[in-house]
Design a protein around this motif. Sequence first.
Motif, PDB file in Angstrom:
ATOM      1  N   THR A  13      54.203 -48.961 -31.685  1.00  0.00           N
ATOM      2  CA  THR A  13      55.466 -49.704 -31.616  1.00  0.00           C
ATOM      3  C   THR A  13      56.547 -48.941 -30.847  1.00  0.00           C
ATOM      4  N   ALA A  14      56.168 -47.937 -30.079  1.00  0.00           N
ATOM      5  CA  ALA A  14      57.148 -47.032 -29.465  1.00  0.00           C
ATOM      6  C   ALA A  14      57.788 -47.585 -28.202  1.00  0.00           C
ATOM      7  N   GLY A  15      57.245 -48.676 -27.649  1.00  0.00           N
ATOM      8  CA  GLY A  15      57.697 -49.142 -26.345  1.00  0.00           C
ATOM      9  C   GLY A  15      59.192 -49.321 -26.196  1.00  0.00           C
ATOM     10  N   PRO A  16      59.841 -50.131 -27.028  1.00  0.00           N
ATOM     11  CA  PRO A  16      61.274 -50.361 -26.847  1.00  0.00           C
ATOM     12  C   PRO A  16      62.107 -49.083 -26.921  1.00  0.00           C
ATOM     13  N   GLY A  17      61.829 -48.229 -27.888  1.00  0.00           N
ATOM     14  CA  GLY A  17      62.595 -46.993 -28.011  1.00  0.00           C
ATOM     15  C   GLY A  17      62.357 -46.056 -26.846  1.00  0.00           C
ATOM     16  N   TYR A  18      61.127 -46.009 -26.400  1.00  0.00           N
ATOM     17  CA  TYR A  18      60.773 -45.149 -25.273  1.00  0.00           C
ATOM     18  C   TYR A  18      61.502 -45.606 -24.008  1.00  0.00           C
ATOM     19  N   ALA A  19      61.484 -46.910 -23.762  1.00  0.00           N
ATOM     20  CA  ALA A  19      62.163 -47.452 -22.583  1.00  0.00           C
ATOM     21  C   ALA A  19      63.667 -47.214 -22.662  1.00  0.00           C
ATOM     22  N   ALA A  20      64.241 -47.376 -23.852  1.00  0.00           N
ATOM     23  CA  ALA A  20      65.683 -47.180 -24.017  1.00  0.00           C
ATOM     24  C   ALA A  20      66.069 -45.726 -23.769  1.00  0.00           C
ATOM     25  N   ARG A  21      65.229 -44.811 -24.222  1.00  0.00           N
ATOM     26  CA  ARG A  21      65.535 -43.386 -24.036  1.00  0.00           C
ATOM     27  C   ARG A  21      65.565 -43.020 -22.564  1.00  0.00           C
ATOM     28  N   PHE A  22      64.592 -43.497 -21.781  1.00  0.00           N
ATOM     29  CA  PHE A  22      64.579 -43.176 -20.354  1.00  0.00           C
ATOM     30  C   PHE A  22      65.680 -43.910 -19.596  1.00  0.00           C
ATOM     31  N   ALA A  23      66.042 -45.103 -20.058  1.00  0.00           N
ATOM     32  CA  ALA A  23      67.166 -45.801 -19.434  1.00  0.00           C
ATOM     33  C   ALA A  23      68.457 -45.017 -19.623  1.00  0.00           C
ATOM     34  N   GLU A  24      68.629 -44.425 -20.795  1.00  0.00           N
ATOM     35  CA  GLU A  24      69.807 -43.609 -21.056  1.00  0.00           C
ATOM     36  C   GLU A  24      69.805 -42.354 -20.185  1.00  0.00           C
ATOM     37  N   LEU A  25      68.655 -41.717 -20.052  1.00  0.00           N
ATOM     38  CA  LEU A  25      68.570 -40.541 -19.186  1.00  0.00           C
ATOM     39  C   LEU A  25      68.913 -40.888 -17.742  1.00  0.00           C
ATOM     40  N   GLU A  26      68.471 -42.064 -17.299  1.00  0.00           N
ATOM     41  CA  GLU A  26      68.794 -42.489 -15.936  1.00  0.00           C
ATOM     42  C   GLU A  26      70.287 -42.725 -15.776  1.00  0.00           C
ATOM     43  N   ARG A  27      70.919 -43.327 -16.792  1.00  0.00           N
ATOM     44  CA  ARG A  27      72.367 -43.547 -16.729  1.00  0.00           C
ATOM     45  C   ARG A  27      73.128 -42.227 -16.688  1.00  0.00           C
ATOM     46  N   GLU A  28      72.550 -41.201 -17.297  1.00  0.00           N
ATOM     47  CA  GLU A  28      73.177 -39.878 -17.286  1.00  0.00           C
ATOM     48  C   GLU A  28      72.950 -39.145 -15.968  1.00  0.00           C
ATOM     49  N   GLY A  29      72.185 -39.759 -15.070  1.00  0.00           N
ATOM     50  CA  GLY A  29      71.966 -39.167 -13.757  1.00  0.00           C
ATOM     51  C   GLY A  29      70.800 -38.211 -13.671  1.00  0.00           C
ATOM     52  N   GLN A  30      69.933 -38.203 -14.683  1.00  0.00           N
ATOM     53  CA  GLN A  30      68.784 -37.291 -14.636  1.00  0.00           C
ATOM     54  C   GLN A  30      67.713 -37.823 -13.685  1.00  0.00           C
ATOM     55  N   ASP A  31      67.023 -36.899 -13.052  1.00  0.00           N
ATOM     56  CA  ASP A  31      65.942 -37.241 -12.124  1.00  0.00           C
ATOM     57  C   ASP A  31      64.690 -37.558 -12.927  1.00  0.00           C
ATOM     58  N   LEU A  32      64.234 -38.809 -12.853  1.00  0.00           N
ATOM     59  CA  LEU A  32      63.076 -39.255 -13.613  1.00  0.00           C
ATOM     60  C   LEU A  32      61.839 -39.445 -12.748  1.00  0.00           C
ATOM     61  N   HIS A  33      61.906 -39.043 -11.495  1.00  0.00           N
ATOM     62  CA  HIS A  33      60.849 -39.428 -10.566  1.00  0.00           C
ATOM     63  C   HIS A  33      60.073 -38.253  -9.980  1.00  0.00           C
ATOM     64  N   GLY A  34      60.085 -37.120 -10.663  1.00  0.00           N
ATOM     65  CA  GLY A  34      59.374 -35.966 -10.138  1.00  0.00           C
ATOM     66  C   GLY A  34      57.873 -36.193 -10.013  1.00  0.00           C
ATOM     67  N   GLU A  35      57.275 -36.834 -11.005  1.00  0.00           N
ATOM     68  CA  GLU A  35      55.838 -37.077 -10.960  1.00  0.00           C
ATOM     69  C   GLU A  35      55.468 -37.991  -9.791  1.00  0.00           C
ATOM     70  N   ALA A  36      56.222 -39.082  -9.658  1.00  0.00           N
ATOM     71  CA  ALA A  36      55.933 -40.030  -8.577  1.00  0.00           C
ATOM     72  C   ALA A  36      56.160 -39.388  -7.211  1.00  0.00           C
ATOM     73  N   ARG A  37      57.203 -38.574  -7.107  1.00  0.00           N
ATOM     74  CA  ARG A  37      57.493 -37.918  -5.827  1.00  0.00           C
ATOM     75  C   ARG A  37      56.340 -36.997  -5.425  1.00  0.00           C
ATOM     76  N   ARG A  38      55.780 -36.269  -6.399  1.00  0.00           N
ATOM     77  CA  ARG A  38      54.676 -35.352  -6.095  1.00  0.00           C
ATOM     78  C   ARG A  38      53.434 -36.131  -5.672  1.00  0.00           C
ATOM     79  N   VAL A  39      53.100 -37.180  -6.415  1.00  0.00           N
ATOM     80  CA  VAL A  39      51.913 -37.962  -6.073  1.00  0.00           C
ATOM     81  C   VAL A  39      52.078 -38.625  -4.715  1.00  0.00           C
ATOM     82  N   ASP A  40      53.257 -39.158  -4.455  1.00  0.00           N
ATOM     83  CA  ASP A  40      53.534 -39.773  -3.156  1.00  0.00           C
ATOM     84  C   ASP A  40      53.314 -38.780  -2.025  1.00  0.00           C
TER      85      ASP A  40
END
Length: 212
Positions: A13-40
């Motif tokens: 049942t973690a989906g909503p809370g997990y999504a909300a936590r990362f949305a908050e980190l994004e609003r705070e300006g944190q970089d959330l795309h390190g994994e995707a950048r490396r794979v790209d």
Amino acid sequence: MPVNPWLAVTGGTAGPGYAARFAELEREGQDLHGEARRVDALVREKLGRPGDVLDAGCGTGRVAIRLAQLGHRVVGVDLDASMLDEARASAPELDWRLVDLVELRLDRTVDAVVAAGNLWPLLTPGTHAEVVGGLARHLRPGGLLVAGFGLDGEHVPFTLPDGVGFPTLADYDAAAAAAGLELVTRSADWAGEEPYRDGGYVVSVHTREGHL
């Protein structure tokens, strides 16, 4: 089969809370795309263009969605329906599949598999080598398996269920070798800049023999 540690800890049942936590980190300006950048970067270095990528244990889709934005053809797989519900809500046009990785059978092979989000320690006990073997079989010759995970409780933000231990890096390397994968590079961060020196978090890049 034993209970999956992720489902045991979260109850699926973690989906909503997990999504909300990362949305908050994004609003705070944190970089959330390190994994995707490396794979790209790794895929473009191999192919000179975007490629086909499997996000194994995609969760709410953060990495897969960013890779799609960068031009890759992506399929995201997870065993937690609540996490995939969030992924589908964010990017309904992408290919999301609800399946345990031990049972994964895509209808195609890919240029790269990314396994972020501590997939390795959260696999169902007894399936680790089988999952790595299955991911390797989904790689085209020369394809890449890029996996980052914690090796202890300090680097995995979940308490594993009683009786479930942390699989080791040696276990991972043995599974990769048995699957016909060769280590390309290893680091302590997703940027690939900090050398790995037996710490609690590791990012490994393996390749399947052959050429893309």
